[in-house]
Design a protein around this motif. Structure first.
Motif, PDB file in Angstrom:
ATOM      1  N   SER A 232       0.851  -1.197   0.000  1.00 31.53           N
ATOM      2  CA  SER A 232       0.000   0.000   0.000  1.00 31.53           C
ATOM      3  C   SER A 232       0.878   1.234   0.000  1.00 31.53           C
ATOM      4  O   SER A 232       2.039   1.191   0.419  1.00 31.53           O
ATOM      5  N   ASP A 233       0.332   2.331  -0.504  1.00 31.98           N
ATOM      6  CA  ASP A 233       1.097   3.566  -0.597  1.00 31.98           C
ATOM      7  C   ASP A 233       0.135   4.735  -0.696  1.00 31.98           C
ATOM      8  O   ASP A 233      -1.042   4.559  -1.047  1.00 31.98           O
ATOM      9  N   SER A 234       0.633   5.922  -0.369  1.00 31.46           N
ATOM     10  CA  SER A 234      -0.179   7.132  -0.418  1.00 31.46           C
ATOM     11  C   SER A 234       0.743   8.319  -0.699  1.00 31.46           C
ATOM     12  O   SER A 234       1.843   8.383  -0.149  1.00 31.46           O
ATOM     13  N   HIS A 235       0.331   9.189  -1.611  1.00 30.10           N
ATOM     14  CA  HIS A 235       1.127  10.393  -1.894  1.00 30.10           C
ATOM     15  C   HIS A 235       0.206  11.605  -1.964  1.00 30.10           C
ATOM     16  O   HIS A 235      -0.896  11.513  -2.514  1.00 30.10           O
ATOM     17  N   PRO A 236       0.678  12.764  -1.453  1.00 30.93           N
ATOM     18  CA  PRO A 236      -0.115  13.996  -1.578  1.00 30.93           C
ATOM     19  C   PRO A 236       0.060  14.624  -2.963  1.00 30.93           C
ATOM     20  O   PRO A 236       1.084  14.384  -3.622  1.00 30.93           O
ATOM     21  N   LEU A 266       1.605   2.144  -8.957  1.00 33.93           N
ATOM     22  CA  LEU A 266       2.702   1.227  -9.298  1.00 33.93           C
ATOM     23  C   LEU A 266       3.554   0.907  -8.072  1.00 33.93           C
ATOM     24  O   LEU A 266       4.090  -0.195  -7.946  1.00 33.93           O
ATOM     25  N   HIS A 267       3.659   1.870  -7.137  1.00 38.73           N
ATOM     26  CA  HIS A 267       4.418   1.585  -5.910  1.00 38.73           C
ATOM     27  C   HIS A 267       3.720   0.495  -5.095  1.00 38.73           C
ATOM     28  O   HIS A 267       4.379  -0.398  -4.550  1.00 38.73           O
ATOM     29  N   ALA A 268       2.391   0.565  -5.016  1.00 42.66           N
ATOM     30  CA  ALA A 268       1.650  -0.462  -4.266  1.00 42.66           C
ATOM     31  C   ALA A 268       1.826  -1.833  -4.927  1.00 42.66           C
ATOM     32  O   ALA A 268       2.038  -2.845  -4.250  1.00 42.66           O
TER      33      ALA A 268
HETATM   34 MG    MG Z   1       5.493   5.706  -2.992  1.00 35.67          MG
END
Ligand code: MG
Length: 387
Positions: A232-236, A266-268
């Motif tokens: 999982s990942d999250s970006h502002p 893609l990071h997730a």
């Molecule tokens: Mg990331």
């Protein structure tokens, strides 16, 4: 060792499969021919794979990612098996050519080596197995007699020969009317001595629908169960337009802020794959703050992760990605384009890649349109031993 190419015969008509195309029929989640090619490519003696297909299927097969990733070539075959094999041999410049049925996905690297070694030594070699059952001559439903089993063996593939022997046999015999059901028959007719090596009972030829079930059970037993990973990942959102999401560029949406291009989806996916193979995480492979990866295209990161998996003996077999975003609009066209991009990057069949989005009634920073988050689940399966 002589330079060795494999001609994979995939031009047949699947007559006994009841309308199923046996080369692309799904076997433990991927096309039969993909298994065959991967098994051959795992052999250290094989230099190049040349797939011979019906002329009208050459382009379709060439575009398959699993075929391209192995560097296999596809050439058009002919009406009879020997015409197809001849076309394949003509496309090779190896000193030794092995000919293998596309519908034998359970071939092992050790069988390939055994045939290649014997053909190098003796000129031509094939794998055979003694026949276990009593053989009958049956006409209609009438048993007309018993065929003596002594000295009788069943022939398998790969069948190998020095290329000049095969070319000589083609030149002498192929133009004539006779049809040869395997390469050894052609060589024998041309007076070439062929030696036998021990075949493998598991080296099944998929001919009837029930063979698929049997092959699937054997493959699953050989490769072990799949493993599952989660990421999982999250970006502002940051300044500037040109959102990167799920391998797409969406020019009229704001970019996500991050050390890389910020492609949270893609990071997730990358983290799920690394997790399934227990290879750590994306941040461990590509530390944030490394000037070499500043602003890097996340598609490159994902490709590197897939290569890492392959090195460790794993292959991605399915993916499920969920994106949480109030903006931009993620309609079915964009989600499908993401699915295709991710399938292409990871080598997973498109129909085993799920991409979905939650866009309405959101809470938190995603609901306020300040960030995008993504979670992914991946399964990986073992690949063929390279020994
Ligand atoms: Mg990331």
């Amino acid at each position: 060792m002589l330079s060795t190419d494999v001609v994979v015969v995939a031009a047949g008509a699947s007559r006994r499969m009841g309308g199923i195309d046996k080369l692309t029929v799904s076997l433990a989640g991927r096309p039969l021919l993909a298994w065959t090619l991967e098994a051959l490519a795992a052999s250290p003696v094989v230099r190049q794979l040349i797939v011979v297909a019906a002329a009208e299927r050459v382009t379709e097969l060439q575009d398959r990612p699993w075929l391209r990733s192995l560097g296999a070539r596809v050439v058009a075959g002919g009406a009879r098996r020997q015409d197809s094999v001849q076309a394949g041999v003509a496309a090779s410049d190896a000193e030794l050519v092995l000919v293998h049925d596309g519908a034998r996905p359970l071939v092992t690297p050790s069988l390939v080596s055994r045939v290649a070694e014997a053909a190098t030594l003796h000129g031509a070699a094939i794998p055979t197995l003694p026949v276990g059952e009593t053989l009958k001559r049956v006409v209609g439903n009438r048993v007309e007699g018993t065929v003596p089993r002594e000295g009788v063996a069943a022939a398998q593939t790969p069948q190998g020969a020095r290329r000049e022997l095969l070319e000589g046999a083609f030149a002498a015999l192929a133009p004539a009317g006779s049809e040869f059901t395997d390469e050894a028959a052609l060589l024998e007719a041309a007076g070439v001595e062929v030696v036998s090596v021990e075949g493998e009972a598991t080296n099944l030829k998929i001919t009837r629908p029930q063979d698929v079930e049997l092959a699937e059970a054997l493959l699953t037993a050989r490769l072990g169960p799949p493993r599952i990973g989660q990421g999982s990942d999250s970006h502002p959102f940051g300044p500037g337009d040109g959102l990167r999401l799920g391998g797409l560029v969406i020019p009229d949406a704001p970019q996500l802020f991050g050390h890389s291009d910020g492609d949270v989806a893609l990071h997730a996916v990358a983290d799920a794959l690394l997790g399934a193979a227990a290879l750590g995480d994306l941040g461990g492979l590509f530390p944030a703050g490394d000037p070499a990866t500043r602003g890097i295209d996340s598609r490159e990161l994902l490709r590197a992760v897939v290569a890492r998996l392959v090195e460790a003996g794993w292959r991605a077999s399915s993916l499920d990605l969920s994106i949480v975003a109030a903006r931009p609009r993620l309609g079915s066209v964009r989600l499908q384009a993401m699915r295709d991009a991710i399938a292409e990057l990871t080598g997973v069949e498109p129909d085993a890649v799920g991409v979905k989005a939650s866009t309405g009634n959101l809470d938190g920073p995603e609901g306020e349109g300040r960030s995008i988050s993504a979670t992914a689940i991946a399964t990986v399966v073992g690949t063929w031993p390279s020994g």
